[in-house]
Scaffold this motif. Structure first.
Motif, PDB file in Angstrom:
ATOM      1  N   ASP A 195     -33.456 -73.592  34.798  1.00 18.12           N
ATOM      2  CA  ASP A 195     -32.900 -74.270  33.375  1.00 18.12           C
ATOM      3  C   ASP A 195     -31.773 -73.611  32.632  1.00 18.12           C
ATOM      4  O   ASP A 195     -31.230 -74.478  31.928  1.00 18.12           O
ATOM      5  N   GLU A 196     -31.543 -72.372  33.152  1.00 19.88           N
ATOM      6  CA  GLU A 196     -30.393 -71.696  32.556  1.00 19.88           C
ATOM      7  C   GLU A 196     -29.143 -72.021  33.258  1.00 19.88           C
ATOM      8  O   GLU A 196     -28.051 -71.630  32.747  1.00 19.88           O
ATOM      9  N   LEU A 197     -29.228 -72.879  34.162  1.00 22.67           N
ATOM     10  CA  LEU A 197     -27.889 -73.097  34.885  1.00 22.67           C
ATOM     11  C   LEU A 197     -27.091 -74.235  34.620  1.00 22.67           C
ATOM     12  O   LEU A 197     -27.555 -75.287  34.348  1.00 22.67           O
ATOM     13  N   ARG A 210     -23.611 -69.787  34.592  1.00 15.85           N
ATOM     14  CA  ARG A 210     -23.068 -70.939  35.537  1.00 15.85           C
ATOM     15  C   ARG A 210     -23.795 -70.804  36.907  1.00 15.85           C
ATOM     16  O   ARG A 210     -24.026 -69.695  37.242  1.00 15.85           O
ATOM     17  N   ASN A 211     -23.806 -72.000  37.617  1.00 17.36           N
ATOM     18  CA  ASN A 211     -24.652 -71.831  39.066  1.00 17.36           C
ATOM     19  C   ASN A 211     -23.675 -71.510  39.761  1.00 17.36           C
ATOM     20  O   ASN A 211     -22.668 -72.192  40.327  1.00 17.36           O
ATOM     21  N   SER A 212     -23.836 -70.456  40.512  1.00 20.40           N
ATOM     22  CA  SER A 212     -22.949 -69.583  41.295  1.00 20.40           C
ATOM     23  C   SER A 212     -23.770 -69.715  42.964  1.00 20.40           C
ATOM     24  O   SER A 212     -22.874 -69.698  43.890  1.00 20.40           O
ATOM     25  N   GLY A 258     -33.898 -69.885  43.707  1.00 25.50           N
ATOM     26  CA  GLY A 258     -34.589 -69.553  42.467  1.00 25.50           C
ATOM     27  C   GLY A 258     -35.972 -70.253  42.465  1.00 25.50           C
ATOM     28  O   GLY A 258     -36.709 -70.726  43.466  1.00 25.50           O
ATOM     29  N   GLY A 259     -36.662 -69.476  41.565  1.00 27.96           N
ATOM     30  CA  GLY A 259     -38.012 -70.016  41.284  1.00 27.96           C
ATOM     31  C   GLY A 259     -39.303 -69.703  42.106  1.00 27.96           C
ATOM     32  O   GLY A 259     -40.284 -70.345  42.185  1.00 27.96           O
ATOM     33  N   VAL A 260     -38.959 -68.450  43.020  1.00 26.07           N
ATOM     34  CA  VAL A 260     -39.898 -68.227  43.993  1.00 26.07           C
ATOM     35  C   VAL A 260     -40.707 -66.882  43.519  1.00 26.07           C
ATOM     36  O   VAL A 260     -41.327 -66.283  44.479  1.00 26.07           O
ATOM     37  N   PRO A 318     -34.673 -66.348  46.709  1.00 19.65           N
ATOM     38  CA  PRO A 318     -34.868 -65.722  45.402  1.00 19.65           C
ATOM     39  C   PRO A 318     -33.569 -66.077  44.732  1.00 19.65           C
ATOM     40  O   PRO A 318     -32.288 -65.865  45.356  1.00 19.65           O
ATOM     41  N   GLY A 319     -33.497 -66.170  43.274  1.00 15.91           N
ATOM     42  CA  GLY A 319     -32.338 -66.722  42.653  1.00 15.91           C
ATOM     43  C   GLY A 319     -31.214 -65.876  42.493  1.00 15.91           C
ATOM     44  O   GLY A 319     -30.055 -66.056  42.329  1.00 15.91           O
ATOM     45  N   ASN A 320     -31.543 -64.443  42.275  1.00 10.78           N
ATOM     46  CA  ASN A 320     -30.376 -63.641  42.321  1.00 10.78           C
ATOM     47  C   ASN A 320     -29.432 -63.663  43.365  1.00 10.78           C
ATOM     48  O   ASN A 320     -29.902 -63.870  44.598  1.00 10.78           O
TER      49      ASN A 320
HETATM   50  P1  AMP Z   1     -35.190 -66.566  39.949  1.00 11.10           P
HETATM   51  O1  AMP Z   1     -35.304 -66.372  41.185  1.00 11.10           O
HETATM   52  O2  AMP Z   1     -35.293 -68.030  39.623  1.00 11.10           O
HETATM   53  O3  AMP Z   1     -36.406 -66.060  38.960  1.00 11.10           O
HETATM   54  O4  AMP Z   1     -33.865 -66.159  39.131  1.00 11.10           O
HETATM   55  C1  AMP Z   1     -33.593 -64.812  39.552  1.00 11.10           C
HETATM   56  C2  AMP Z   1     -32.326 -64.524  38.551  1.00 11.10           C
HETATM   57  O5  AMP Z   1     -31.200 -65.242  39.246  1.00 11.10           O
HETATM   58  C3  AMP Z   1     -32.343 -65.233  37.093  1.00 11.10           C
HETATM   59  O6  AMP Z   1     -31.271 -64.241  36.567  1.00 11.10           O
HETATM   60  C4  AMP Z   1     -31.371 -66.341  37.405  1.00 11.10           C
HETATM   61  O7  AMP Z   1     -30.796 -66.627  36.432  1.00 11.10           O
HETATM   62  C5  AMP Z   1     -30.652 -66.089  38.506  1.00 11.10           C
HETATM   63  N1  AMP Z   1     -30.195 -67.246  39.143  1.00 11.10           N
HETATM   64  C6  AMP Z   1     -31.087 -68.219  39.677  1.00 11.10           C
HETATM   65  N2  AMP Z   1     -30.428 -69.229  40.165  1.00 11.10           N
HETATM   66  C7  AMP Z   1     -29.097 -68.872  39.988  1.00 11.10           C
HETATM   67  C8  AMP Z   1     -28.018 -69.648  40.408  1.00 11.10           C
HETATM   68  N3  AMP Z   1     -28.165 -70.942  41.007  1.00 11.10           N
HETATM   69  N4  AMP Z   1     -26.974 -69.112  40.270  1.00 11.10           N
HETATM   70  C9  AMP Z   1     -26.656 -67.834  39.654  1.00 11.10           C
HETATM   71  N5  AMP Z   1     -27.716 -67.056  39.214  1.00 11.10           N
HETATM   72  C10 AMP Z   1     -29.037 -67.771  39.436  1.00 11.10           C
END
Ligand code: AMP
Ligand code: MG
Length: 427
Positions: A195-197, A210-212, A258-260, A318-320
């Motif tokens: 949701d933050e992207l 930003r979505n990197s 992300g989300g895992v 993982p999203g990081n």
């Molecule tokens: P998550 O794995 O979804 O819990 O995300 C872990 C961290 O990675 C959080 O700080 C997210 O905001 C960051 N993150 C997730 N997806 C992205 C993305 N596409 N680009 C940059 N950072 C992201």
């Protein structure tokens, strides 16, 4: 105190073995074949063996500028009469008369009857005569590459599955191929979640970033020989994830970012489960990247041309950003390589020497991959030198961008002395 071990999760080696077994399976799905111009074949994979269209080299040729001769005659150090001259591109000369030598340039065909080439630096000339300077002697075959020494007409020079780099392009060119049959690139769905992207060209509001990972994963996929297919970002709700997963499963491989993790809005695993996923592992004893998920989704599709029933591999990364990059390199590259038809692919490790002590590392039961910078150009007599890039954790994109490899710290290892020989993961 060291953290409690996580025995339920596979180690790096165990997870890598699971992925390798699936890569072998994925390699059986023969990709489509495309015919591409040699000039744009860099990075593609051969779908047909490359055969020699004629002997290589096609004629016996000199590897030096000098004088073709009979070794037995030249080694007597008497003057030999010069019978003529050949330069590269000339047709083979007439047979060499006894007691004669033939002036010759690198790459020119050897006159029949001669069996060695005297280097220009090793002779004395006098008018139209030449002799080998004593005490040097010459043996038959010296400074000559025989016709067919590298390959015979019809030999297989490269097998199906060879990745095409500069050397393979040169070989194809020398064999007269101005175009090559290569495998179609696998299409890799990139589904970022969160949701933050916001997209790169939007201004992030409070709490947004930003979505990197989207652009980064697209670049990693392209560099590994895949065709990135970037889907819209999925919001952290079941409906968005379900509908985008249903779309993404048409790809050859799915990367979901992300989300895992274990958070309340880490909804990717349940969404995968609803889509019928079989999970091969849900977590690995690595850092960063511990929450990595690997499995297969069922897929069936029927249209006029084909009836596809099977599964598609997916990775829940993982999203990081650093975690996403490391887990892609470690685990997605073997599957992507197999889907590309490559016979060699996967993470590339090398040895390097640690430039400075890495003192602040606590012992860990995880295999760690730390952003590092390696100098590959120090000298030819020493190992490459590597040093850690300071980083503020797995979200530190600047550290990732300043690194060119990852230092591998095996499970159980802590502090490292300067000069230690370490393994690095190449990016
Ligand atoms: P998550 O794995 O979804 O819990 O995300 C872990 C961290 O990675 C959080 O700080 C997210 O905001 C960051 N993150 C997730 N997806 C992205 C993305 N596409 N680009 C940059 N950072 C992201
Ligand atoms: Mg998230």
């Amino acid at each position: 105190m060291s953290p409690a071990p996580s025995p339920a999760l596979p180690s790096y080696d165990e997870a890598a073995a699971i992925v390798s077994a699936h890569a072998v399976e994925a390699a059986h799905r023969s990709p489509r074949i495309e015919h591409v111009e040699l000039a744009i074949s860099l990075g593609r994979v051969l779908a047909q063996p490359l055969y020699a269209d004629r002997d290589q080299p096609p004629f016996a040729r000199s590897t030096r500028d000098g004088f073709a001769c009979r070794a037995s005659e030249a080694s007597k150090h008497e003057f030999l009469n010069l019978a003529g001259q050949s330069r590269a591109g000339d047709a083979p000369a007439a047979p060499l008369p006894k007691g004669h030598a033939w002036e010759i340039m690198t790459g020119a065909p050897i006159p029949p009857g001669s069996d060695a080439v005297l280097m220009i630096e090793h002779v004395e000339t006098s008018g139209k005569k030449v002799r080998l300077l004593p005490p040097r002697t010459v043996k038959p075959g010296e400074n000559i590459v025989e016709q067919g020494a590298q390959a015979r007409e019809g030999d297989e020079l490269l097998p199906v599955g060879s990745a095409i780099h500069a050397g393979q392009i040169a070989l194809a060119a020398t064999c007269g191929h101005s175009a090559l049959d290569v495998f179609a690139k696998p299409r890799v769905a990139i589904l970022t979640t969160g949701d933050e992207l916001v997209p790169v060209n939007a201004s992030p509001g409070p709490g947004q970033i930003r979505n990197s990972n989207g652009p980064m994963l697209a670049a990693l996929v392209a560099a590994a020989g895949g065709e990135p297919w970037v889907l819209p970002t999925a919001a952290d709700n079941p409906e968005a994830l379900d509908s985008l997963l249903a779309e993404a499963v048409a790809a050859d491989l799915l990367l979901i970012s992300g989300g895992v993790s274990a958070g309340k809005f880490d909804l990717v695993e349940p969404a995968l489960a609803r889509a019928g996923a079989r999970f091969h592992f849900t977590g690995v004893r690595i850092q960063p990247g511990k929450p990595l998920v690997f499995g297969e989704l069922p897929y069936s599709h029927t249209d006029a041309n084909q009836d596809q029933n099977g599964t598609k591999h997916f990775f829940g990364l993982p999203g990081n950003p650093v975690s996403s990059a490391v887990t892609f390199l470690l685990f997605a590259t073997p599957i992507l390589g197999a889907l590309s038809g490559r016979h060699d692919s996967g993470p590339r490790f090398a040895l390097a020497r640690l430039r400075a002590e890495a003192g602040k590392l606590a012992k860990s039961d995880l295999t760690r991959f730390l952003p590092a910078s390696c100098s590959f150009s120090a000298t030819t007599s020493q190992l490459p030198e590597v040093e850690l890039v300071p980083w503020a954790g797995s979200g530190d994109l600047a550290a990732l961008a300043r690194s060119n490899c990852f230092l591998v710290l095996p499970e159980g290892s802590g502090r490292l002395e300067a000069g230690a020989i370490v393994r690095i993961l190449l990016t």
